[in-house]
Enzyme design. Structure first.
Site, PDB file in Angstrom:
ATOM      1  CG  HIS A 256       5.984   6.329  -1.483  1.00 59.11           C
ATOM      2  ND1 HIS A 256       5.253   5.464  -0.709  1.00 59.11           N
ATOM      3  CD2 HIS A 256       6.896   6.906  -0.652  1.00 59.11           C
ATOM      4  CE1 HIS A 256       5.709   5.507   0.535  1.00 59.11           C
ATOM      5  NE2 HIS A 256       6.698   6.373   0.601  1.00 59.11           N
TER       6      HIS A 256
ATOM      7  CG  HIS B  29       4.363  -0.031  -5.574  1.00 58.31           C
ATOM      8  ND1 HIS B  29       3.012  -0.079  -5.356  1.00 58.31           N
ATOM      9  CD2 HIS B  29       4.871   0.771  -4.612  1.00 58.31           C
ATOM     10  CE1 HIS B  29       2.707   0.656  -4.304  1.00 58.31           C
ATOM     11  NE2 HIS B  29       3.830   1.191  -3.823  1.00 58.31           N
TER      12      HIS B  29
HETATM   13  C1  LIG Z   1      -3.919  12.093   8.416  1.00 58.60           C
HETATM   14  C2  LIG Z   1      -3.552  10.721   7.989  1.00 58.60           C
HETATM   15  C3  LIG Z   1      -4.643   9.734   7.853  1.00 58.60           C
HETATM   16  C4  LIG Z   1      -2.273  10.432   7.734  1.00 58.60           C
HETATM   17  C5  LIG Z   1      -1.816   9.127   7.262  1.00 58.60           C
HETATM   18  C6  LIG Z   1      -0.519   9.265   6.530  1.00 58.60           C
HETATM   19  C7  LIG Z   1      -0.050   7.931   6.069  1.00 58.60           C
HETATM   20  C8  LIG Z   1       0.140   6.857   7.052  1.00 58.60           C
HETATM   21  C9  LIG Z   1       0.169   7.757   4.810  1.00 58.60           C
HETATM   22  C10 LIG Z   1       0.595   6.446   4.262  1.00 58.60           C
HETATM   23  C11 LIG Z   1       1.709   6.673   3.335  1.00 58.60           C
HETATM   24  C12 LIG Z   1       2.081   5.363   2.706  1.00 58.60           C
HETATM   25  C13 LIG Z   1       2.890   4.431   3.488  1.00 58.60           C
HETATM   26  C14 LIG Z   1       1.631   5.081   1.497  1.00 58.60           C
HETATM   27  C15 LIG Z   1       1.936   3.814   0.783  1.00 58.60           C
HETATM   28  O1  LIG Z   1       2.672   4.157  -0.325  1.00 58.60           O
HETATM   29  P1  LIG Z   1       2.902   3.093  -1.471  1.00 58.60           P
HETATM   30  O2  LIG Z   1       3.786   3.788  -2.447  1.00 58.60           O
HETATM   31  O3  LIG Z   1       3.552   1.908  -0.877  1.00 58.60           O
HETATM   32  O4  LIG Z   1       1.549   2.786  -2.036  1.00 58.60           O
END
Ligand SMILES: CC(C)=CCC/C(C)=C/CC/C(C)=C/COP(=O)(O)O
Length: 294
Positions: A213, A255
């Site tokens: 994020h 985090h």
């Molecule tokens: C096309 C594709 C593979 C889309 C996936 C999008 C997706 C599930 C992104 C994940 C976003 C996310 C939950 C990231 C984690 O964020 P942190 O800030 O917890 O590291």
């Protein structure tokens, strides 16, 4: 009388104390206060083969053990005083300045992150603002950003708009890829106080370094500030959103502070990569010609 070289924080290396437990700062589990001292004591109390957690700590965390043997930890009180180690081994007993600095930073990071994790659960001090934090979480999630960019790209009727949106899409995909690779390599566990209730995650998202994020917030806000003509108040709002989103990751307990700080740095640098490789009809005509034929 132990030699001063063989003591850390005034304790003889063979002396007894607390043991290393999962979830402690030594294990990256968000232990909190006194982390640096705890890690050192855990190191001192590890005996060869006694505790797998200690073995992991020896192998990965200790500059002393990484470089060579640690004869004092293995010797019992009944044994005669060991012969003085050779000069190079004696030097290895001294943790490097960098090692101590990194461990201190880690201890401060864990302590501060736990202190700031005030919305980590419903019963936490600021548990009532948790829904607001989760709304912020969605505002920086990969799925809405990817779908929103794709939708605008398909609806766009100007070449300039398409070019910018094509590059935003490229930036978001690059971000997902880089964050997934680094998370997979570093494999730092999320803080112990985090609740596993995140909306739609990938498998690497069980790891916390760096914050996806935070990278997205820095990348997207820099992208917007460079490619949209916005009034000053809106520009301030964009920067505020990025900052508050990063802070909310720590407050939610998702985090540690260093995950978010590095995430901001990485996102900022990712924009530089995107800007350097800017996709346009001049350097990747095929993308735009294909579009023209539709
Ligand atoms: C096309 C594709 C593979 C889309 C996936 C999008 C997706 C599930 C992104 C994940 C976003 C996310 C939950 C990231 C984690 O964020 P942190 O800030 O917890 O590291």
């Amino acid at each position: 009388m132990p030699s001063p070289r063989r003591t850390i924080e005034g304790r003889p290396l063979g002396s007894s104390g607390g043991s290393s437990v999962p979830g402690s700062p030594a294990h990256g589990g968000g232990g909190g206060s006194g982390g640096g001292r705890f890690e050192f004591q855990s190191l001192l109390n590890c005996r060869a083969g006694a505790d797998p957690a200690c073995a992991r700590l020896r192998a990965s965390d200790s500059p002393v053990h990484r470089r060579g043997s640690f004869p004092l930890a293995a010797s019992g009180p009944a044994q005669a005083a060991p012969a003085p180690p050779p000069e190079d081994a004696r030097m290895n007993l001294n943790p490097s300045f960098l090692g101590i600095a990194l461990r201190s930073l880690l201890a401060i990071d864990l302590w501060l992150s736990k202190k700031l994790g005030v919305c980590a659960g419903e019963s936490s001090a600021w548990g009532s603002v948790r829904p607001l934090m989760k709304l912020l979480e969605i505002s920086g999630h990969g799925i809405p950003w990817l779908l929103g960019t794709l939708y605008c790209l398909l609806r766009s009727d100007s070449w300039a708009g398409r070019e910018v949106l094509m590059n935003l899409l490229f930036a978001l995909l690059l971000d997902l890829l880089l964050v997934a690779v680094i998370k997979g390599l570093v494999r730092r566990r999320r803080p112990a106080h985090n609740q596993k209730d995140m909306f739609f995650t990938l498998s690497v998202d069980k790891y916390s370094f760096p914050s996806g994020h935070a990278t997205r917030a820095a990348l997207v806000s820099r992208f917007i500030l460079n490619h949209l003509v916005l009034a000053i108040p809106l520009r301030v709002l964009v920067v505020l959103w990025a900052f508050v989103l990063g802070l909310s990751r720590i407050m939610l307990g998702r985090h540690n502070v260093t995950d978010v700080a590095f995430g901001f740095f990485l996102g900022y640098m990712q924009y530089s990569i995107v800007d350097y490789c800017w996709l346009s009809p001049h350097n990747v005509p095929v993308l735009f010609v294909l579009w023209n034929q539709q």
